[in-house]
Design a protein around this motif. Structure first.
Motif, PDB file in Angstrom:
ATOM      1  N   GLU A 158       0.826  -1.204   0.000  1.00 21.88           N
ATOM      2  CA  GLU A 158       0.000   0.000   0.000  1.00 21.88           C
ATOM      3  C   GLU A 158       0.866   1.261   0.000  1.00 21.88           C
ATOM      4  O   GLU A 158       0.548   2.251  -0.672  1.00 21.88           O
ATOM      5  CB  GLU A 158      -0.937  -0.016   1.203  1.00 21.88           C
ATOM      6  CG  GLU A 158      -2.005  -1.103   1.108  1.00 21.88           C
ATOM      7  CD  GLU A 158      -2.900  -1.182   2.329  1.00 21.88           C
ATOM      8  OE1 GLU A 158      -2.757  -0.318   3.228  1.00 21.88           O
ATOM      9  OE2 GLU A 158      -3.731  -2.109   2.398  1.00 21.88           O
ATOM     10  N   ALA A 161       2.287   1.798  -3.398  1.00 20.18           N
ATOM     11  CA  ALA A 161       1.283   2.380  -4.280  1.00 20.18           C
ATOM     12  C   ALA A 161       1.181   3.891  -4.101  1.00 20.18           C
ATOM     13  O   ALA A 161       0.816   4.618  -5.020  1.00 20.18           O
ATOM     14  CB  ALA A 161      -0.078   1.732  -4.027  1.00 20.18           C
ATOM     15  N   TYR A 204      -3.656  -3.924  -7.643  1.00 24.79           N
ATOM     16  CA  TYR A 204      -4.989  -3.445  -8.027  1.00 24.79           C
ATOM     17  C   TYR A 204      -5.772  -4.535  -8.759  1.00 24.79           C
ATOM     18  O   TYR A 204      -6.966  -4.747  -8.500  1.00 24.79           O
ATOM     19  CB  TYR A 204      -4.871  -2.198  -8.904  1.00 24.79           C
ATOM     20  CG  TYR A 204      -4.586  -0.940  -8.125  1.00 24.79           C
ATOM     21  CD1 TYR A 204      -5.527  -0.415  -7.243  1.00 24.79           C
ATOM     22  CD2 TYR A 204      -3.373  -0.272  -8.261  1.00 24.79           C
ATOM     23  CE1 TYR A 204      -5.272   0.740  -6.514  1.00 24.79           C
ATOM     24  CE2 TYR A 204      -3.107   0.874  -7.542  1.00 24.79           C
ATOM     25  CZ  TYR A 204      -4.055   1.388  -6.670  1.00 24.79           C
ATOM     26  OH  TYR A 204      -3.802   2.527  -5.948  1.00 24.79           O
ATOM     27  N   ASP A 205      -5.115  -5.237  -9.678  1.00 27.48           N
ATOM     28  CA  ASP A 205      -5.782  -6.282 -10.451  1.00 27.48           C
ATOM     29  C   ASP A 205      -6.347  -7.379  -9.548  1.00 27.48           C
ATOM     30  O   ASP A 205      -7.417  -7.930  -9.810  1.00 27.48           O
ATOM     31  CB  ASP A 205      -4.821  -6.912 -11.461  1.00 27.48           C
ATOM     32  CG  ASP A 205      -4.465  -5.973 -12.610  1.00 27.48           C
ATOM     33  OD1 ASP A 205      -5.202  -4.983 -12.802  1.00 27.48           O
ATOM     34  OD2 ASP A 205      -3.459  -6.224 -13.291  1.00 27.48           O
ATOM     35  N   LEU A 209      -5.299  -3.790  -3.336  1.00 26.38           N
ATOM     36  CA  LEU A 209      -5.164  -2.367  -3.075  1.00 26.38           C
ATOM     37  C   LEU A 209      -6.511  -1.680  -3.228  1.00 26.38           C
ATOM     38  O   LEU A 209      -7.145  -1.773  -4.278  1.00 26.38           O
ATOM     39  CB  LEU A 209      -4.150  -1.732  -4.033  1.00 26.38           C
ATOM     40  CG  LEU A 209      -2.700  -2.161  -3.829  1.00 26.38           C
ATOM     41  CD1 LEU A 209      -1.830  -1.601  -4.945  1.00 26.38           C
ATOM     42  CD2 LEU A 209      -2.180  -1.697  -2.473  1.00 26.38           C
ATOM     43  N   LYS A 211      -9.130   1.571  -3.533  1.00 23.82           N
ATOM     44  CA  LYS A 211      -9.060   2.875  -4.186  1.00 23.82           C
ATOM     45  C   LYS A 211      -8.570   3.900  -3.170  1.00 23.82           C
ATOM     46  O   LYS A 211      -8.921   3.856  -2.005  1.00 23.82           O
ATOM     47  CB  LYS A 211     -10.447   3.281  -4.706  1.00 23.82           C
ATOM     48  CG  LYS A 211     -10.955   2.401  -5.827  1.00 23.82           C
ATOM     49  CD  LYS A 211     -12.331   2.845  -6.291  1.00 23.82           C
ATOM     50  CE  LYS A 211     -12.826   1.950  -7.422  1.00 23.82           C
ATOM     51  NZ  LYS A 211     -14.174   2.346  -7.882  1.00 23.82           N
ATOM     52  N   SER A 214      -3.409   5.178  -4.562  1.00 22.53           N
ATOM     53  CA  SER A 214      -2.534   5.680  -5.626  1.00 22.53           C
ATOM     54  C   SER A 214      -1.734   6.875  -5.180  1.00 22.53           C
ATOM     55  O   SER A 214      -2.121   7.616  -4.254  1.00 22.53           O
ATOM     56  CB  SER A 214      -3.366   6.030  -6.860  1.00 22.53           C
ATOM     57  OG  SER A 214      -4.316   7.001  -6.544  1.00 22.53           O
TER      58      SER A 214
END
Length: 220
Positions: A158, A161, A204-205, A209, A211, A214
């Motif tokens: 995280e 990211a 993410y896929d 993670l 939303k 990012s």
């Protein structure tokens, strides 16, 4: 009984090569078939002997002549990795470096696995990394399953990211930088990721993670 792997070492630091040779000689089912001491020699030898796996340094000091920058020293190793992988895709490449910032570059240029040199001082781990690199070449990368991340690995993913560096993550979690580097490498392996950006994309896929993880330009 494990398959015997034919291993080649490519590094210009002689004491390091000597140490690796001694370790390889103590691990069953590994056969050292060659040593290269320049980036150019590494390419020639790898293409001629076609080992199962090449252990290659990313940064080469043998190219150090007047006018060469540190970036050009790194480029020699990266170019060698790229050429070996392009002309002998069946040869696995385990890139190794003392500079963690080069790990992602090595992966981008074709290394099947790229690790800090400090991870190579354990017999079991060295054997595992060599076989991991070979498996990356031989095993189709189409599996949907992945090994679960630990709580700390999830935290690190995280933070990755959000754009944090390994040093920043170490400070935030109050763990040593060496621990964080090892965890990042484990995350790559578990998610079958080539580099940091790929690991985040895989996160993410796979729904690891949420939303809002990012990177934000204000650094928050």
């Amino acid at each position: 009984m494990a398959e015997t792997l034919r291993v080649m070492i490519a590094d210009d630091i002689l004491p390091f090569v000597k140490g690796l040779k001694e370790m390889l000689s103590e691990i069953p089912d590994l056969e050292l078939i060659g040593e290269a001491f320049t980036a150019a020699e590494a390419v020639t030898m790898a293409l001629a002997r076609r080992p199962d796996v090449v252990m290659i340094d990313v940064s080469w000091k043998d190219t150090r002549t007047s006018g060469l920058s540190a970036r050009q020293h790194h480029e020699a190793g990266l170019a060698a990795i790229e050429r070996i992988k392009r002309q002998a895709p069946e040869v696995a490449i385990l890139a190794m470096t003392a500079y963690t910032e080069l790990i992602e570059l090595a992966r981008q240029r074709g290394a099947d696995l790229a690790v800090p040199k400090e991870l190579l001082n354990d017999f079991d781990q060295l054997d595992r990394l060599l076989r991991k690199a070979v498996d990356a070449v031989r095993v189709p990368r189409m599996r949907k399953e992945f090994e679960s991340l630990t709580n700390r690995e999830q935290q690190i993913l995280e933070m990755m990211a959000k754009g944090l560096t390994d040093q920043e993550i170490a400070g935030a979690l109050r763990w040593g930088i060496g621990v964080i580097k090892r965890d990042v490498q484990t995350i790559y392996e578990k998610l079958d990721a080539r580099n940091r950006a790929h690991a985040v994309a895989r996160g993410y896929d796979l729904g690891l993670l949420p939303k809002g993880c990012s990177f934000r330009s204000d650094g928050t």
